[in-house]
Design a protein around this motif. Structure first.
Motif, mmCIF file in Angstrom:
data_model
loop_
_atom_site.group_PDB
_atom_site.id
_atom_site.type_symbol
_atom_site.label_atom_id
_atom_site.label_comp_id
_atom_site.label_asym_id
_atom_site.label_seq_id
_atom_site.Cartn_x
_atom_site.Cartn_y
_atom_site.Cartn_z
ATOM 1 N N GLN A 1 0.848 -1.189 0.000
ATOM 2 C CA GLN A 1 0.000 0.000 0.000
ATOM 3 C C GLN A 1 0.887 1.243 0.000
ATOM 4 O O GLN A 1 1.775 1.377 0.842
ATOM 5 C CB GLN A 1 -0.900 0.022 1.240
ATOM 6 C CG GLN A 1 -1.758 -1.212 1.435
ATOM 7 C CD GLN A 1 -2.934 -1.281 0.478
ATOM 8 O OE1 GLN A 1 -3.189 -0.353 -0.291
ATOM 9 N NE2 GLN A 1 -3.671 -2.384 0.525
ATOM 10 N N THR B 1 3.872 -1.421 3.626
ATOM 11 C CA THR B 1 3.545 -0.012 3.424
ATOM 12 C C THR B 1 4.777 0.762 2.977
ATOM 13 O O THR B 1 5.905 0.447 3.361
ATOM 14 C CB THR B 1 2.963 0.613 4.702
ATOM 15 O OG1 THR B 1 3.860 0.389 5.800
ATOM 16 C CG2 THR B 1 1.610 -0.004 5.025
ATOM 17 N N ASP C 1 -8.503 0.372 -0.904
ATOM 18 C CA ASP C 1 -7.636 -0.795 -1.044
ATOM 19 C C ASP C 1 -7.328 -1.435 0.306
ATOM 20 O O ASP C 1 -7.279 -2.667 0.425
ATOM 21 C CB ASP C 1 -6.341 -0.402 -1.749
ATOM 22 C CG ASP C 1 -6.560 -0.052 -3.216
ATOM 23 O OD1 ASP C 1 -7.672 -0.292 -3.727
ATOM 24 O OD2 ASP C 1 -5.620 0.466 -3.852
ATOM 25 N N LEU D 1 -6.259 4.595 -1.396
ATOM 26 C CA LEU D 1 -5.698 3.946 -0.209
ATOM 27 C C LEU D 1 -6.777 3.396 0.716
ATOM 28 O O LEU D 1 -6.723 2.231 1.121
ATOM 29 C CB LEU D 1 -4.801 4.924 0.548
ATOM 30 C CG LEU D 1 -4.156 4.366 1.823
ATOM 31 C CD1 LEU D 1 -3.245 3.189 1.506
ATOM 32 C CD2 LEU D 1 -3.376 5.464 2.550
#
Length: 319
Positions: free
Chosen positions: A81, A107, A93, A90
């Motif tokens: 992400q 991340t 998802d 974001l």
């Protein structure tokens, strides 16, 4: 500190890095079935609704594979992400990945907020955050991530400038949790070297671009096989974040790789717009380990070769 159960019992201590445009379900499935962590960026599912379809397919196929091959280690899935204000997807998802109980979140750019961490932890998942320096590592740990991916000099795509020896050594002064090391790791011996330095696992991307399952053009795959470390250019022109790219692809775009202007970091854009997507499609990311790749192979064969090299390196050290 012991590794989280999700990162134990792998066929090889490797996390396949999530590569924009390249890592699609076919490659991820092959990586997981070979016993390593397979991953993809959420933004590779170009339409938001496609992400749910991909996760459903991957989960169903891996469940069936485990049932058919109970004796074989199967690696967990990780989804990347991009935590940045320009990534309008974001929230969507993250929600889809949490609904599917994705085991590992990777991340990038900014550490995730507490609500995301709590949601992932609620079902036993973990969050790994990629960093390129000590300050970013400390901030990510303060936010509560479970482990760090140290992106050192020589890594493909977005990469740092620090030596892996320095980066791992300094981080180990204040963190004894999971460390994954990235940076020109293309052989089994390099995986073992990463562990010798203090990392727990290796982060490998470029090696899998030269795989049959990679969602990359044949030209891109050939460029990976034909290139050497001298053909890798470090620049922030294309995304606003410094990264490594193949010289020939920059030349093909009509640019001089030795005289590239700097980009304005404040204009980073991960919204999936056409200009940025085109930049990533036409300019090929790759790490400095490209010179160690000789052919395009199935991903499972790549993992098997890495494992043989890893065991051979261990035997040499013990001889």
């Amino acid at each position: 500190m012991a590794l989280p159960p999700l990162l134990q019992n792998l066929a090889l201590p490797v996390v396949a890095s999530p590569m924009f445009i390249v890592s699609y379900p076919e490659l991820v499935l092959a990586q997981c079935k070979a016993g390593i962590v397979g991953s993809f960026p959420a933004l590779n599912a170009r339409q938001p609704e496609l992400l749910d379809e991909w996760l459903t397919r991957i989960n169903e196929e891996l469940t069936a594979f485990k049932a058919a091959h109970p004796e074989r280690p199967v690696g967990p899935l990780a989804v990347n992400q991009i935590v940045h204000q320009s990534n309008a997807r974001l929230e969507h998802d993250v929600r889809v990945c949490i609904d599917h109980k994705v085991p590992i979140f990777i991340t990038s750019l900014r550490a995730p907020i507490k609500e995301i961490l709590d949601a992932v932890h609620s079902y036993g998942g973990i969050v790994l955050h990629d960093v390129i320096n000590i300050r970013h590592a400390q901030k990510a740990l303060e936010a509560g991530v479970d482990g760090l991916i140290l992106v050192a000099a020589g890594a493909g795509g977005h990469a740092g400038m620090l030596s892996p020896f320095a980066l791992v050594g300094e981080v180990r002064k204040f963190f004894d949790g999971p460390l994954v090391l990235s940076g020109a790791i293309a052989t089994g011996g390099a995986i073992l070297a990463a562990q010798a330095m203090g990392a727990d696992l290796a982060y490998i991307g470029t090696r899998f671009i030269a795989s049959e399952e990679a969602h990359a053009t044949d030209e891109y795959k050939r460029a990976i096989v034909d290139a050497s470390a001298a053909d890798i250019i470090y620049t922030n022109l294309f995304t606003g974040v410094h990264g490594n790219y193949i010289r020939q692809s920059i030349l093909n775009a009509g640019l001089d790789p030795d005289n590239l202007p700097a980009s304005d970091k404040s204009k980073m854009d991960f919204s999936g717009g056409t200009s940025k997507a085109k930049a990533w499609k036409d300019i090929w990311g790759a790490g400095q380990g490209v010179g160690l790749m000789e052919s395009v192979q199935p991903a499972g064969q790549i993992v098997a070769q890495l494992k043989e090299e890893y065991e051979a390196a261990r035997r040499r050290l013990l001889a």
